[in-house]
Design a protein around this motif. Structure first.
Motif, PDB file in Angstrom:
ATOM      1  N   PRO A 279       3.226   9.836   6.032  1.00 18.64           N
ATOM      2  CA  PRO A 279       3.879   9.067   4.939  1.00 18.64           C
ATOM      3  C   PRO A 279       4.771   8.045   5.868  1.00 18.64           C
ATOM      4  CG  PRO A 279       4.925  11.287   5.691  1.00 18.64           C
ATOM      5  CD  PRO A 279       3.477  11.379   6.197  1.00 18.64           C
ATOM      6  N   PHE A 280       4.980   8.074   7.034  1.00 19.56           N
ATOM      7  CA  PHE A 280       5.605   6.879   7.767  1.00 19.56           C
ATOM      8  C   PHE A 280       4.773   6.092   8.482  1.00 19.56           C
ATOM      9  CE2 PHE A 280       8.199  10.995   8.189  1.00 19.56           C
ATOM     10  CZ  PHE A 280       9.437  10.484   7.608  1.00 19.56           C
ATOM     11  N   ALA A 281       3.502   6.193   8.613  1.00 17.98           N
ATOM     12  CA  ALA A 281       2.584   5.357   9.523  1.00 17.98           C
ATOM     13  C   ALA A 281       2.050   4.486   8.138  1.00 17.98           C
ATOM     14  CB  ALA A 281       1.440   6.107   9.901  1.00 17.98           C
ATOM     15  N   ALA A 282       1.587   4.965   6.895  1.00 11.46           N
ATOM     16  CA  ALA A 282       1.233   4.274   5.863  1.00 11.46           C
ATOM     17  C   ALA A 282       1.834   3.675   4.897  1.00 11.46           C
ATOM     18  CB  ALA A 282      -0.067   5.440   5.196  1.00 11.46           C
ATOM     19  N   PHE A 283       3.189   4.358   4.831  1.00 13.60           N
ATOM     20  CA  PHE A 283       3.938   4.049   3.374  1.00 13.60           C
ATOM     21  C   PHE A 283       5.422   3.549   3.908  1.00 13.60           C
ATOM     22  CE2 PHE A 283       0.971   7.374   1.943  1.00 13.60           C
ATOM     23  CZ  PHE A 283       0.391   6.643   1.097  1.00 13.60           C
ATOM     24  N   ALA A 284       5.734   3.770   5.409  1.00 12.55           N
ATOM     25  CA  ALA A 284       7.080   3.291   5.426  1.00 12.55           C
ATOM     26  C   ALA A 284       7.227   1.616   5.509  1.00 12.55           C
ATOM     27  CB  ALA A 284       7.421   3.858   6.938  1.00 12.55           C
ATOM     28  N   ARG A 285       6.227   1.098   5.925  1.00  8.49           N
ATOM     29  CA  ARG A 285       6.163  -0.443   5.959  1.00  8.49           C
ATOM     30  C   ARG A 285       5.122  -0.669   4.974  1.00  8.49           C
ATOM     31  NH1 ARG A 285       9.176  -3.889   8.892  1.00  8.49           N
ATOM     32  NH2 ARG A 285       7.314  -5.251   8.844  1.00  8.49           N
ATOM     33  N   PRO A 286       5.132  -2.119   4.496  1.00  7.04           N
ATOM     34  CA  PRO A 286       4.007  -2.435   3.462  1.00  7.04           C
ATOM     35  C   PRO A 286       2.632  -2.703   4.233  1.00  7.04           C
ATOM     36  CG  PRO A 286       6.122  -3.757   2.956  1.00  7.04           C
ATOM     37  CD  PRO A 286       6.431  -2.944   4.182  1.00  7.04           C
ATOM     38  N   ASN A 287       2.700  -3.075   5.388  1.00  9.02           N
ATOM     39  CA  ASN A 287       1.574  -3.210   6.214  1.00  9.02           C
ATOM     40  C   ASN A 287       1.126  -2.035   6.584  1.00  9.02           C
ATOM     41  OD1 ASN A 287       3.842  -3.259   7.774  1.00  9.02           O
ATOM     42  ND2 ASN A 287       2.587  -4.036   9.481  1.00  9.02           N
ATOM     43  N   GLY A 288       1.604  -0.888   6.307  1.00  9.49           N
ATOM     44  CA  GLY A 288       0.959   0.523   6.968  1.00  9.49           C
ATOM     45  C   GLY A 288      -0.043   0.840   5.940  1.00  9.49           C
ATOM     46  N   LEU A 289      -0.520   0.412   4.989  1.00  7.11           N
ATOM     47  CA  LEU A 289      -1.457   0.909   3.961  1.00  7.11           C
ATOM     48  C   LEU A 289      -2.852   0.941   4.832  1.00  7.11           C
ATOM     49  CD1 LEU A 289      -0.317  -0.683   0.499  1.00  7.11           C
ATOM     50  CD2 LEU A 289      -0.152   1.870   1.239  1.00  7.11           C
ATOM     51  N   VAL A 290      -2.960  -0.079   5.653  1.00  9.63           N
ATOM     52  CA  VAL A 290      -4.372   0.088   6.345  1.00  9.63           C
ATOM     53  C   VAL A 290      -4.696   1.158   6.736  1.00  9.63           C
ATOM     54  CG1 VAL A 290      -3.190  -1.067   8.247  1.00  9.63           C
ATOM     55  CG2 VAL A 290      -5.609  -1.481   7.796  1.00  9.63           C
ATOM     56  N   PHE A 291      -3.535   1.978   7.278  1.00  7.37           N
ATOM     57  CA  PHE A 291      -3.757   3.168   8.069  1.00  7.37           C
ATOM     58  C   PHE A 291      -4.446   4.404   7.026  1.00  7.37           C
ATOM     59  CE2 PHE A 291      -0.711   1.182  10.635  1.00  7.37           C
ATOM     60  CZ  PHE A 291      -1.426   1.028  11.835  1.00  7.37           C
ATOM     61  N   LEU A 292      -4.616   4.257   5.782  1.00 10.30           N
ATOM     62  CA  LEU A 292      -5.273   5.053   5.022  1.00 10.30           C
ATOM     63  C   LEU A 292      -6.555   5.108   5.252  1.00 10.30           C
ATOM     64  CD1 LEU A 292      -3.259   4.676   1.722  1.00 10.30           C
ATOM     65  CD2 LEU A 292      -3.143   6.702   3.168  1.00 10.30           C
ATOM     66  N   ALA A 293      -6.978   3.862   5.801  1.00 17.37           N
ATOM     67  CA  ALA A 293      -8.496   4.065   5.588  1.00 17.37           C
ATOM     68  C   ALA A 293      -9.381   4.692   7.076  1.00 17.37           C
ATOM     69  CB  ALA A 293      -8.883   2.244   5.992  1.00 17.37           C
ATOM     70  N   PRO A 294      -8.664   4.547   7.939  1.00 18.09           N
ATOM     71  CA  PRO A 294      -9.151   5.490   9.226  1.00 18.09           C
ATOM     72  C   PRO A 294      -8.951   6.832   8.870  1.00 18.09           C
ATOM     73  CG  PRO A 294      -7.377   4.403   9.737  1.00 18.09           C
ATOM     74  CD  PRO A 294      -7.669   3.685   8.602  1.00 18.09           C
ATOM     75  N   LEU A 295      -8.111   7.127   8.105  1.00 14.81           N
ATOM     76  CA  LEU A 295      -7.848   8.729   7.773  1.00 14.81           C
ATOM     77  C   LEU A 295      -9.031   9.036   6.664  1.00 14.81           C
ATOM     78  CD1 LEU A 295      -5.815  10.881   8.593  1.00 14.81           C
ATOM     79  CD2 LEU A 295      -4.531  10.327   6.668  1.00 14.81           C
ATOM     80  N   VAL A 296      -9.353   8.412   5.894  1.00 13.82           N
ATOM     81  CA  VAL A 296     -10.197   8.792   5.020  1.00 13.82           C
ATOM     82  C   VAL A 296     -11.651   8.783   5.444  1.00 13.82           C
ATOM     83  CG1 VAL A 296     -11.547   8.121   2.596  1.00 13.82           C
ATOM     84  CG2 VAL A 296      -8.961   8.014   2.872  1.00 13.82           C
ATOM     85  N   LEU A 297     -11.813   7.593   6.392  1.00 15.51           N
ATOM     86  CA  LEU A 297     -13.282   7.490   6.920  1.00 15.51           C
ATOM     87  C   LEU A 297     -13.531   8.558   7.919  1.00 15.51           C
ATOM     88  CD1 LEU A 297     -13.291   3.616   7.471  1.00 15.51           C
ATOM     89  CD2 LEU A 297     -14.752   4.984   5.991  1.00 15.51           C
ATOM     90  N   ALA A 298     -12.471   8.855   8.576  1.00 15.64           N
ATOM     91  CA  ALA A 298     -12.662  10.198   9.534  1.00 15.64           C
ATOM     92  C   ALA A 298     -13.037  11.204   8.990  1.00 15.64           C
ATOM     93  CB  ALA A 298     -11.179  10.460  10.332  1.00 15.64           C
ATOM     94  N   SER A 299     -12.655  11.617   7.719  1.00 10.24           N
ATOM     95  CA  SER A 299     -13.076  12.795   7.083  1.00 10.24           C
ATOM     96  C   SER A 299     -14.711  12.866   7.045  1.00 10.24           C
ATOM     97  CB  SER A 299     -12.431  13.003   5.675  1.00 10.24           C
ATOM     98  OG  SER A 299     -13.124  11.811   4.707  1.00 10.24           O
ATOM     99  N   LEU A 300     -15.495  11.738   7.134  1.00 10.06           N
ATOM    100  CA  LEU A 300     -16.817  11.818   6.952  1.00 10.06           C
ATOM    101  C   LEU A 300     -17.620  12.374   8.037  1.00 10.06           C
ATOM    102  CD1 LEU A 300     -17.344   7.914   5.683  1.00 10.06           C
ATOM    103  CD2 LEU A 300     -17.124  10.229   4.453  1.00 10.06           C
TER     104      LEU A 300
END
Length: 472
Positions: free
Chosen positions: A175-196
């Motif tokens: 929540p703090f890496a992806a949503f505490a600042r607007p530019n943090g949304l980019v960190f959702l991508a590596p999390l989702v891709l990692a699941s592959l």
């Protein structure tokens, strides 16, 4: 791995028990250091951004801080229910201590002792790092959470599984890496891709954590409409104000008769539509007077300045449109020079920072029950202030994000050359972050580059273990 493994206590003497002991030892060290700092500088460091979020919590109908809904609810939960500003600051320090301790304990367990000592002394316990974590701004927590999240992503992809510790840290950091600042949304991508690249159970848990926090944040945005800062208009307004600055050389060239020759005539540097839109806030001379080469604040917040933020939506759209279609291309060298200037002002920590005693200017302006320097540790405060002052004097060396930049470019080269998916999942989003800060930043604030100061926490172990078998 199952739900029970997330909460169960490992048996004494096992590898998991030793890992837990290392984590608790480091957590105790960090918690003690952070607690001493907070008790000394009670109730923490408050700046003007702190005033804005506290006023928004106190009166959400009348105030908007420009912070994200996650930061709003974090402060509301801890300050709004207690009336003490030290509550969210203490919570932020505690969360950072947990995330630091997890990474440091892993280094310890892997025998990365040099990395451990460097990360502990030069990053986790660096005077300015504690300062930023103990300031009621989201930047310190964002920087630590970013490193923690990327570290867990790398670790999970390397081992092809997600341990209970990794999942727990992802749930804390996300929540703090992806949503505490607007530019943090980019960190959702590596999390989702990692699941592959994870096994079925790991993939399920990672996606559940991502979906759960995304749903919580979406719901929070429906309940409270936060007004995060725009991206395009601040950049367009700040740079256009620079394009409008008078230049002595232009005045000199006007004295030469040959300037009337058709081949030397130039188009206007700023379009007529832009000048007309900006003039609605007063004469252009005021914009020129209040333009600072490294900060846009004077153009917006100074009570006697042009207050460009008050332009109508139509005028803002004109400024943005004309910037991208005309003004930028007539002033491209000036734009590039301005970007470099702002970036280096941030990288060399040349911006202003709230003083350790600035809370005295903030507490009277809010309805807080906090008491300034409640514990009265004046002697320790004096010595810690001296340490902070020494660190500040050498900030262009001790605070530098250049180590993070160098490791980032190394990671990109290594990841591309060896097709290292885990390495690229750290490097690519951070490269996007770096590009975003360079292009769109309108203030030379060091805190915007703080994630690159903490980035070695994820990249140093990745560098050391790139040929080794990883144990989660």
């Amino acid at each position: 791995m199952n739900v029970k493994s997330l909460t169960s206590t490992p048996p004494s003497g096992s590898a998991d028990h030793r890992s837990l002991a290392r984590f608790l030892t480091l957590l105790a060290v960090l918690a003690t250091a952070y607690s001493i700092w907070l008790l000394t500088f009670w109730p923490g460091v408050l700046g003007e951004d702190s005033v804005a979020i506290l006023q928004e919590v106190q009166n959400p109908e009348a105030f908007r801080s420009g912070k994200t809904v996650v930061w709003y609810y974090f402060v509301k939960l801890l300050y709004g229910t207690t009336g003490h500003v030290e509550a969210p600051i203490a919570a932020a320090l505690a969360l950072c201590a947990v995330m630091f301790a997890r990474m440091l304990a892993w280094y310890w367990g892997q025998g990365l002792y040099k990395t451990l000592w460097f990360a502990l002394l030069a990053i986790a316990m660096a005077p300015h790092m504690i300062y930023f974590m103990g300031t009621l701004y989201p930047d310190g927590l964002f920087a630590v959470a970013t490193a923690a999240l990327l570290f867990e992503v790398w670790l999970c992809v390397q081992s092809r599984s997600a341990s209970a510790a990794s999942l727990l840290m992802m749930a804390i950091a996300l929540p703090f890496a992806a949503f505490a600042r607007p530019n943090g949304l980019v960190f959702l991508a590596p999390l989702v891709l990692a699941s592959l690249w994870l096994d079925a159970r790991g993939r399920l848990w990672v996606l559940l954590i991502t979906a759960a926090w995304s749903a919580v944040v979406f719901g929070g945005n429906q309940l409270h409409k936060s007004t995060t800062q725009e991206t395009q208009f601040p950049l367009a307004a700040f740079e256009t104000a620079g394009f409008l600055q008078k230049r002595a050389m232009n005045e000199l060239w006007a004295l030469y008769p040959h300037m009337n020759d058709p081949w030397v005539l130039q188009k206007p540097k700023v379009s007529t539509a832009t000048i007309e839109a900006l003039s609605h806030r007063g004469p252009l001379e005021k914009i020129q007077q209040y333009r600072d080469p490294a900060y846009w604040d004077m153009l917006v917040f100074h009570p006697n300045g042009p207050q460009l933020g008050a332009l109508s939506d139509a005028d803002k759209q004109t400024v943005v449109k004309e910037f991208w279609t005309y003004n930028l291309w007539q002033n491209l060298p000036d734009f590039i020079g301005s970007r470099v200037n702002v970036f280096f002002a941030a990288a060399l920590a040349q911006g202003g920072f709230p003083a350790l005693s600035y809370s005295t200017n903030v507490l009277p302006r809010i309805a807080s029950s906090s008491e300034y320097r409640a514990w009265g540790w004046s002697t320790l405060e004096h010595w810690l202030q001296r340490i902070h002052a020494k660190s500040y004097a050498w900030r262009w060396v001790l605070w530098t994000p250049w180590v993070g930049f160098a490791l980032l470019f190394w990671a990109m080269a290594w990841g591309a050359q060896h097709r290292d998916k885990a390495m690229l999942l750290i490097a690519v989003p951070m490269l996007v972050q770096l590009g975003g800060v360079f292009i769109f930043s309108i203030a030379g604030e060091y805190r915007y580059l703080l994630p690159f100061f903490t980035l070695p926490l994820a990249l140093l172990p990745a560098m050391a273990k790139r040929r080794s078998t990883i144990q989660p």
